[in-house]
Design a protein around this motif. Structure first.
Motif, short mmCIF file in Angstrom:
data_model
loop_
_atom_site.label_atom_id
_atom_site.label_comp_id
_atom_site.label_asym_id
_atom_site.label_seq_id
_atom_site.Cartn_x
_atom_site.Cartn_y
_atom_site.Cartn_z
N CYS A 3 -5.86 2.83 -5.48
CA CYS A 3 -4.88 1.88 -5.13
C CYS A 3 -3.49 2.34 -4.77
O CYS A 3 -3.04 3.50 -4.96
CB CYS A 3 -4.29 1.53 -6.83
SG CYS A 3 -3.19 0.27 -6.77
N VAL A 5 -0.41 1.55 -4.78
CA VAL A 5 0.60 1.43 -5.70
C VAL A 5 0.79 2.39 -6.56
O VAL A 5 1.60 3.12 -6.84
CB VAL A 5 0.52 -0.02 -6.41
CG1 VAL A 5 1.67 -0.31 -6.91
CG2 VAL A 5 0.41 -1.29 -5.28
N CYS A 19 -3.07 -1.44 -12.48
CA CYS A 19 -1.70 -2.33 -12.22
C CYS A 19 -2.07 -3.73 -11.56
O CYS A 19 -1.13 -4.58 -11.47
CB CYS A 19 -0.75 -1.64 -10.88
SG CYS A 19 -1.56 -1.60 -9.32
N SER A 21 -3.22 -4.69 -8.31
CA SER A 21 -2.81 -4.93 -7.05
C SER A 21 -4.18 -5.29 -6.45
O SER A 21 -5.13 -4.71 -6.56
CB SER A 21 -2.11 -3.64 -6.50
OG SER A 21 -1.03 -3.45 -7.10
N SER A 29 0.58 -2.11 3.10
CA SER A 29 0.85 -2.40 1.65
C SER A 29 2.11 -2.88 1.34
O SER A 29 3.11 -2.59 1.81
CB SER A 29 0.47 -0.99 0.96
OG SER A 29 1.32 -0.15 0.94
N PRO A 32 6.41 -2.24 -3.23
CA PRO A 32 6.45 -2.70 -4.57
C PRO A 32 7.60 -3.00 -5.23
O PRO A 32 8.78 -2.82 -4.59
CB PRO A 32 6.21 -1.37 -5.30
CG PRO A 32 6.67 -0.32 -4.44
CD PRO A 32 6.34 -0.71 -3.13
#
Length: 305
Positions: A3, A5, A19, A21, A29, A32
């Protein structure tokens, strides 16, 4: 697949197990969205200081509102004070106008009363003299003032016709002062004689009686001022009559009192005679040269015109 994130290893899943995502996006990406705590932690120091100052300045704006209202109240109070001051000035001006109007009305009433008094006295001065009291003392002073002014006016007109220098001082002020001295000396002598005779009297009544008997002298002086234009001989004769009336009035006032009721040091006849001599001496010393000069003018060819 890791991920992007939270760096959790998810395998072939399309969404992150930790999370949530989206793992299938091939684009860059997304950034955040930090929560408030992390944003506050990652925020630079000067940014936090600036936001704090901005917040404090915004918070200080309402605190200034009472001061603005205070200034407005002070402005209103000052405006109200000015309004009260202007209202006070208007009221004081109105009061002054009322007082002046009252004084004018009082002067008119005094003049009307004096005119009726004057006309009634002129017919029978001696009989009226016996009935006057303290309330007529003002009329007596007015009569004496008229005698002084009319005498000065006579000399002023006469000196102006012969072209004499120093008209206002020599022709008006000096005769005015001399006539006032003669009249006051007459009242003082009558007062002294009655005191010597130990007779009870009222000074205001004495002034009223003396002024009542001087009313014919006013008429004589008015005629003297009018006859200057016609004949100096008639004018100077009327002037002399007005001063003779002063001596007659002095004697008439004194002899209507019961003199010599007690054993005085001097007989009343002599005391009254002394008073007449003193008044005559004052008249001669003050106005003798002026009157003699006018008599010479009367006997001259110019005076007989």
């Amino acid at each position: 697949m890791k991920c992007p994130v939270c760096n959790h290893e998810n395998g072939d899943a399309h969404f992150c197990e930790r999370c949530g995502s989206n793992l299938t996006q091939t684009t860059s990406s997304p950034t955040p969205v930090p929560n408030s705590e992390s944003a506050a932690t990652s925020e630079p120091e000067y940014t936090r200081w600036s936001s704090t100052q901005a917040t404090s300045s915004q918070a200080s704006v309402p605190s200034n509102t009472p001061s603005v209202s205070i200034h407005k109240e002070q402005a209103r109070e000052s405006t109200g004070t000015n309004d009260h001051a202007s209202a006070g000035d208007n009221s004081s001006n109105q009061w002054n106008n009322i007082v002046q109007n009252e004084k004018v009305q009082q002067a008119k009433e005094v003049s009307k009363q004096y005119l009726s008094y004057f006309l009634s006295v002129l017919a029978r001065p001696y009989q009226t003299m016996k009935t006057v009291g303290d309330q007529h003392s003002l009329n007596g002073w007015l009569t004496m003032a008229l005698i002084a002014v009319l005498s000065s006016t006579y000399f002023l007109i006469t000196f102006s016709r012969i072209g004499m220098d120093g008209l206002f001082i020599g022709g008006f002020l000096r005769p005015l002062l001399f006539t006032v001295i003669i009249l006051i000396a007459s009242i003082a002598l009558m007062y002294a004689i009655l005191k010597i005779e130990k007779i009870t009297f009222r000074p205001k009544t004495l002034v009223a009686q003396f002024g009542t008997l001087l009313v014919p002298a006013v008429v004589s002086l008015v005629l003297a001022n009018l006859f200057i234009i016609i004949s100096y001989s008639i004018a100077i004769s009327l002037l002399a009559v007005s001063y003779i009336i002063i001596f007659v009035a002095l004697n008439a006032v004194l002899f209507q009192y019961p003199l010599n009721r007690t054993q005085a040091a001097i007989d009343s006849m002599y005391s009254v005679l002394i008073a007449n001599v003193v008044v005559f001496f004052i008249l001669y010393r003050l106005l003798g040269e002026i009157v003699i000069g006018l008599i010479r003018l009367m006997l001259s060819p110019f005076g007989r015109l």
